[in-house]
Design a protein around this motif. Sequence first.
Motif, short mmCIF file in Angstrom:
data_model
loop_
_atom_site.label_atom_id
_atom_site.label_comp_id
_atom_site.label_asym_id
_atom_site.label_seq_id
_atom_site.Cartn_x
_atom_site.Cartn_y
_atom_site.Cartn_z
N CYS A 559 6.88 -30.87 5.86
CA CYS A 559 6.62 -31.63 7.13
C CYS A 559 7.72 -32.38 7.86
O CYS A 559 8.03 -32.52 8.92
CB CYS A 559 5.47 -32.32 7.10
N CYS A 564 10.20 -34.67 12.89
CA CYS A 564 9.42 -35.62 13.95
C CYS A 564 9.68 -36.87 13.66
O CYS A 564 9.54 -37.38 12.53
CB CYS A 564 8.05 -35.14 13.88
N ILE A 567 7.03 -38.85 11.49
CA ILE A 567 6.99 -38.43 9.92
C ILE A 567 7.94 -39.47 9.40
O ILE A 567 9.09 -39.11 9.52
CB ILE A 567 6.79 -36.93 9.63
N CYS A 587 2.64 -30.50 11.98
CA CYS A 587 2.82 -30.83 10.45
C CYS A 587 1.72 -30.44 9.53
O CYS A 587 1.92 -29.98 8.52
CB CYS A 587 3.02 -32.32 10.29
N CYS A 591 1.99 -27.62 6.37
CA CYS A 591 1.72 -28.26 5.03
C CYS A 591 1.07 -27.06 4.11
O CYS A 591 0.11 -26.43 4.41
CB CYS A 591 0.76 -29.29 5.27
#
Lengths: 601, 191
Positions: A559, A564, A567, A587, A591
Amino acid sequence: MPVAAWFATVKIQQENGEYVLQELLSGNEAIARGAWEAGVTVATGYPGTPSTEILEAVVGYKEDIYCEWSPNEKVALEVAAGAAMAGARAIVTMKHVGLNVAADPLMTLSYLGVEGGMVVCVADDPGQHSSQNEQDTRQYARLGKMPVFEPSDSEDAVKMMAEAMEVSERYRTPVILRSTTRVSHSRSMVTLGERRKPNEVGFERNPPRWVPLPLWGRRMRVEVEDRLKALSEATSTSPSNRIELRDTSLGIVAAGIAYQYVREVFPEASVLKISFGYPFPDKLFREFAAKVDKLLIVEELDNILEEHIKALGIECIGKEVVSPIGELSVDRLRETRARLEGRELPEPAHLPEEDGLPGRPPVLCPGCPHRGVFHALGKRDVIVTGDIGCYSLGVFPPLNRTDTILCMGGGVTVAHGMDKAGESRKLVGIVGDSTFFHSGITGLLDVAYNRGKSTTIVVDNRTTAMTGHQEHPGTGLTLMGEPTIEASIEDFGRACGMKRIVTVDPYDLKETIEAVTAEIDADEPSLVISRAPCPLKERKPIGPRRLIDEEVCITCGKCVKLGCPAIESSEERVRINPLLCIGCRLCEQVCPVQAISKEEG
Amino acid sequence: MKTINILLAGVGGQGVLLASKILSEAALVQGLDIKQSEVHGMSQRGGSVVSHVRIGDKVHSPLVPDGSCDILVGFEPLEGLRHSHNVAADGTLIYALDRINPSTVSAGFAEYPADTEEQLKALPIKTIGVPAAKYAEEAGTRRAANVVLVGVMSNLFDFKTDVWEKALKASVPAKVLDTNIKAFELGKKHI
């Protein structure tokens, strides 16, 4: 919201007892204000930092001024030219590289001339704050043999728009108003004036005037030279250029914003302020040079005035002590002063603390739809030729999915060129929606027409995002807020002759990866349209926020590789910042152990 | 008067530009010359934002020269530290205590210096750390942290009493004016 209404207007009593209205305006707002006061009725342009806010401020006067975002700068300039040929006063706005696109009509408009005043407002970006190169627009004035004004602040911008319009009409020539990032994006006080009565409009048929067939074009060529000579007299007596005599041991010729820096660093020196610098005001140069012992030329970017003054046989210094690279500043001129005086360069008060601090580079926003496309492209070893827009940020880690950027529309065509050169890897060109309408369509037509094989991906986020969310032909709204057509990228693809056209939801990773992979593998050209609106424009979540179950998370980092900003990864754990997450669910899809799910409630 | 140089440094989305506007508006009401400048463009994508405000009788350059910043407001500790070399020896650094991780830190490429606050306190200039988010929440919304910092900064200006209230009125929508005045007052009381 029209930014023209940003600041309160204040009433100020002048020394003669009369009151004037003043407002704190950015250079761009001042250019818009100046256009309104000068009786402009048509304003066009294409967004580009640092010029964009000019037209956004013009919208505040939309009852008096028709304004439009055109698909590109060439179109914008032609539309404004048409208005000026019909007798109206018109402006067109763009950034410096936009003038490259609009150069074709501008060069010949110089021959035809105008009836109503026309001012081409171009914002240069010295220092490349938001641009791919550094260009000095004054070079275009020389190339096109037309006048150029260079305001040094907002008050100048308003006054010079008025003068530029007068010059344009008196000499029947388009005029360039060159701004720079610092003039466009800094606010200073402006004295407000009344609006001049707009011109009567009525095109006068006269082919020898308006048609540059060689028969008439050769005559126009001679007239342009005569006009230049007459204008050189005008620049020497213009109120935009003035000699300020102080101590005469050093005289400084300062152009545009350089004037402000010079006044601060050399407060005692005599100054020739140049804001109407082409055609060169030779008389003023000679007059000023005769009054001072030593002459220094300070101009931002190219040393155009300096070279000319030297060619006049006047001794002066310039680029030896003021580098033509990058943006000028008080600090850089302090170095210049130290060099002139043979002193050591001044030391900063403390050493810069920048070293060792983590940088804060621009990144794709949380929930950006472009991220899904870059993730899908990461599945294959393809060459990705990118373009100008937010998606240029796909070049940075951890995405690392852009290999070249050339210019607006170049994403489509550079891939095709590599393909035809025999590059063995598959080729993907990326272009944004506004950029597609700007200059991607002709490239796509070329790929289809010339039997290319590259894949073109239009990352359509339904707006011109990077410059701050301007409308374009695909959004269904005009600059003036009127509902209009929504030009279809798919239809353009079909009209260009593309047989393979697929539209994907970039938030659905499986669909996006499958479509992108299939089109890359295809042995014919294809068009992929990734469509989802820019969340920064929508200003609402895409879905419920996501959470990581730390019990389940194996900290594999998949992720995190999405890049991003929501995150956050540290050595021992990964978490999703609830203040930043807008629920795009990318995300969750990458995963491998289903540790990510939507927040309850 | 001597020109006062102010730098407001933060992260895109923190309201640095609104704070610049309130400050400029106040100087406007006070009858001073102002130049205010910032770089737009890529900064709205989570990058650093710096706004320069210069106030005086006659201001020329729109940029604060290196090393001559009288007041630096860091809307985030790291951004305060990043620009601290610009502060003059007798200048003041006001900084919010609330950290925002740069994307480089979130992605694990870099570390947020654990000793940022120690570094700030050790600077050879006057520093004021402000729990801006806490005050803002007290006032009604975390988003008013920028106005809290304007409140702290207001103590360094010798402006007439009603100037700041007029500036706030001219800068924020009427329906959130009370919240913002409260945030401003909480900042002003912070020592």
